[in-house]
Design a protein around this motif. Structure first.
Motif, PDB file in Angstrom:
ATOM      1  N   THR A 125       0.876  -1.172   0.000  1.00 51.96           N
ATOM      2  CA  THR A 125       0.000   0.000   0.000  1.00 51.96           C
ATOM      3  C   THR A 125       0.912   1.220   0.000  1.00 51.96           C
ATOM      4  OG1 THR A 125      -0.028   0.142   2.418  1.00 51.96           O
ATOM      5  CG2 THR A 125      -1.739  -1.221   1.392  1.00 51.96           C
ATOM      6  N   PRO A 126       0.394   2.377  -0.340  1.00 52.80           N
ATOM      7  CA  PRO A 126       1.248   3.572  -0.285  1.00 52.80           C
ATOM      8  C   PRO A 126       1.845   3.790   1.109  1.00 52.80           C
ATOM      9  CG  PRO A 126      -0.746   4.056  -1.522  1.00 52.80           C
ATOM     10  CD  PRO A 126      -0.925   2.678  -0.935  1.00 52.80           C
ATOM     11  N   GLN A 127       1.066   3.528   2.155  1.00 57.18           N
ATOM     12  CA  GLN A 127       1.571   3.692   3.514  1.00 57.18           C
ATOM     13  C   GLN A 127       2.662   2.657   3.810  1.00 57.18           C
ATOM     14  OE1 GLN A 127      -1.709   3.134   2.825  1.00 57.18           O
ATOM     15  NE2 GLN A 127      -2.705   5.075   3.289  1.00 57.18           N
ATOM     16  N   GLY A 128       2.453   1.424   3.362  1.00 62.92           N
ATOM     17  CA  GLY A 128       3.451   0.382   3.580  1.00 62.92           C
ATOM     18  C   GLY A 128       4.750   0.686   2.863  1.00 62.92           C
ATOM     19  N   GLU A 129       4.655   1.183   1.643  1.00 61.24           N
ATOM     20  CA  GLU A 129       5.860   1.546   0.884  1.00 61.24           C
ATOM     21  C   GLU A 129       6.600   2.692   1.554  1.00 61.24           C
ATOM     22  OE1 GLU A 129       8.735   1.194  -1.984  1.00 61.24           O
ATOM     23  OE2 GLU A 129       7.047  -0.147  -1.690  1.00 61.24           O
ATOM     24  N   ALA A 130       5.857   3.682   2.057  1.00 58.50           N
ATOM     25  CA  ALA A 130       6.489   4.820   2.729  1.00 58.50           C
ATOM     26  C   ALA A 130       7.217   4.372   3.995  1.00 58.50           C
ATOM     27  CB  ALA A 130       5.439   5.881   3.065  1.00 58.50           C
ATOM     28  N   ILE A 131       6.608   3.482   4.752  1.00 62.50           N
ATOM     29  CA  ILE A 131       7.256   2.974   5.966  1.00 62.50           C
ATOM     30  C   ILE A 131       8.499   2.179   5.599  1.00 62.50           C
ATOM     31  CG2 ILE A 131       7.003   1.357   7.897  1.00 62.50           C
ATOM     32  CD1 ILE A 131       4.023   2.256   7.984  1.00 62.50           C
ATOM     33  N   PHE A 132       8.393   1.333   4.561  1.00 62.62           N
ATOM     34  CA  PHE A 132       9.547   0.544   4.125  1.00 62.62           C
ATOM     35  C   PHE A 132      10.695   1.468   3.735  1.00 62.62           C
ATOM     36  CE2 PHE A 132      12.152  -1.409   0.856  1.00 62.62           C
ATOM     37  CZ  PHE A 132      12.502  -2.602   1.463  1.00 62.62           C
ATOM     38  N   GLU A 133      10.418   2.479   2.921  1.00 61.60           N
ATOM     39  CA  GLU A 133      11.468   3.388   2.464  1.00 61.60           C
ATOM     40  C   GLU A 133      12.090   4.159   3.626  1.00 61.60           C
ATOM     41  OE1 GLU A 133      12.964   3.578  -0.458  1.00 61.60           O
ATOM     42  OE2 GLU A 133      11.674   1.940  -1.130  1.00 61.60           O
ATOM     43  N   GLY A 134      11.297   4.458   4.630  1.00 64.88           N
ATOM     44  CA  GLY A 134      11.808   5.209   5.756  1.00 64.88           C
ATOM     45  C   GLY A 134      12.616   4.387   6.750  1.00 64.88           C
ATOM     46  N   LYS A 135      12.321   3.099   6.853  1.00 68.98           N
ATOM     47  CA  LYS A 135      12.945   2.287   7.893  1.00 68.98           C
ATOM     48  C   LYS A 135      13.873   1.180   7.391  1.00 68.98           C
ATOM     49  CE  LYS A 135       9.447   3.121  11.318  1.00 68.98           C
ATOM     50  NZ  LYS A 135       9.165   2.720  12.661  1.00 68.98           N
ATOM     51  N   ALA A 136      13.784   0.828   6.130  1.00 67.55           N
ATOM     52  CA  ALA A 136      14.574  -0.296   5.611  1.00 67.55           C
ATOM     53  C   ALA A 136      16.056   0.047   5.551  1.00 67.55           C
ATOM     54  CB  ALA A 136      14.075  -0.691   4.224  1.00 67.55           C
ATOM     55  N   THR A 137      16.873  -0.915   5.934  1.00 69.32           N
ATOM     56  CA  THR A 137      18.324  -0.755   5.807  1.00 69.32           C
ATOM     57  C   THR A 137      18.729  -1.047   4.370  1.00 69.32           C
ATOM     58  OG1 THR A 137      18.770  -3.069   6.312  1.00 69.32           O
ATOM     59  CG2 THR A 137      18.652  -1.540   8.193  1.00 69.32           C
ATOM     60  N   ASP A 138      19.966  -0.728   4.015  1.00 72.79           N
ATOM     61  CA  ASP A 138      20.455  -1.012   2.664  1.00 72.79           C
ATOM     62  C   ASP A 138      20.385  -2.506   2.371  1.00 72.79           C
ATOM     63  OD1 ASP A 138      20.955   1.642   2.107  1.00 72.79           O
ATOM     64  OD2 ASP A 138      23.093   1.531   2.604  1.00 72.79           O
ATOM     65  N   ILE A 139      20.682  -3.333   3.365  1.00 73.50           N
ATOM     66  CA  ILE A 139      20.658  -4.788   3.160  1.00 73.50           C
ATOM     67  C   ILE A 139      19.239  -5.258   2.865  1.00 73.50           C
ATOM     68  CG2 ILE A 139      20.984  -7.025   4.305  1.00 73.50           C
ATOM     69  CD1 ILE A 139      23.425  -5.712   5.715  1.00 73.50           C
ATOM     70  N   ILE A 140      18.274  -4.779   3.633  1.00 72.59           N
ATOM     71  CA  ILE A 140      16.877  -5.181   3.404  1.00 72.59           C
ATOM     72  C   ILE A 140      16.407  -4.702   2.036  1.00 72.59           C
ATOM     73  CG2 ILE A 140      14.491  -4.818   4.182  1.00 72.59           C
ATOM     74  CD1 ILE A 140      16.058  -6.843   5.852  1.00 72.59           C
ATOM     75  N   LYS A 141      16.817  -3.510   1.623  1.00 73.54           N
ATOM     76  CA  LYS A 141      16.453  -3.014   0.291  1.00 73.54           C
ATOM     77  C   LYS A 141      17.043  -3.900  -0.800  1.00 73.54           C
ATOM     78  CE  LYS A 141      15.832   1.799   1.631  1.00 73.54           C
ATOM     79  NZ  LYS A 141      16.309   3.174   1.531  1.00 73.54           N
ATOM     80  N   LYS A 142      18.283  -4.375  -0.605  1.00 72.92           N
ATOM     81  CA  LYS A 142      18.908  -5.266  -1.580  1.00 72.92           C
ATOM     82  C   LYS A 142      18.200  -6.614  -1.628  1.00 72.92           C
ATOM     83  CE  LYS A 142      23.455  -3.134  -1.430  1.00 72.92           C
ATOM     84  NZ  LYS A 142      24.847  -3.250  -1.013  1.00 72.92           N
TER      85      LYS A 142
END
Length: 82
Positions: free
Chosen positions: A22-39
């Protein structure tokens, strides 16, 4: 030759894992995810060819492989606000 190469790529293809968000879920992910989790997310949500399955190497390095059992399969990612 072209058909054979295409067939080999199709055989070695690993489908991406669907990511439901969801837009809210994506915003939270982008705000809290580490570089490793993003990879990790980037790795499992893209097509791969000729590689080991998503996260197999990681699971093996963490010692989470159970002898005689198949690797666990990631089926989907779900990002939402709880």
């Amino acid at each position: 030759p072209v058909f054979l190469a295409g067939a080999a790529l199709k055989y070695a293809e690993i489908e991406p894992v669907p990511c439901y968000t969801t837009p809210q879920g994506e915003a939270i992910f982008e705000g809290k995810a580490t570089d490793i989790i993003k990879k990790v997310k980037q790795d499992v949500t893209r097509h791969r060819y000729g590689d080991e399955a998503h996260l197999d190497t990681t699971v093996k390095r963490l010692g989470l492989v159970v002898p005689g059992k198949a690797y666990p399969q990631l089926r989907e990612l779900l990002q939402e606000e709880e």
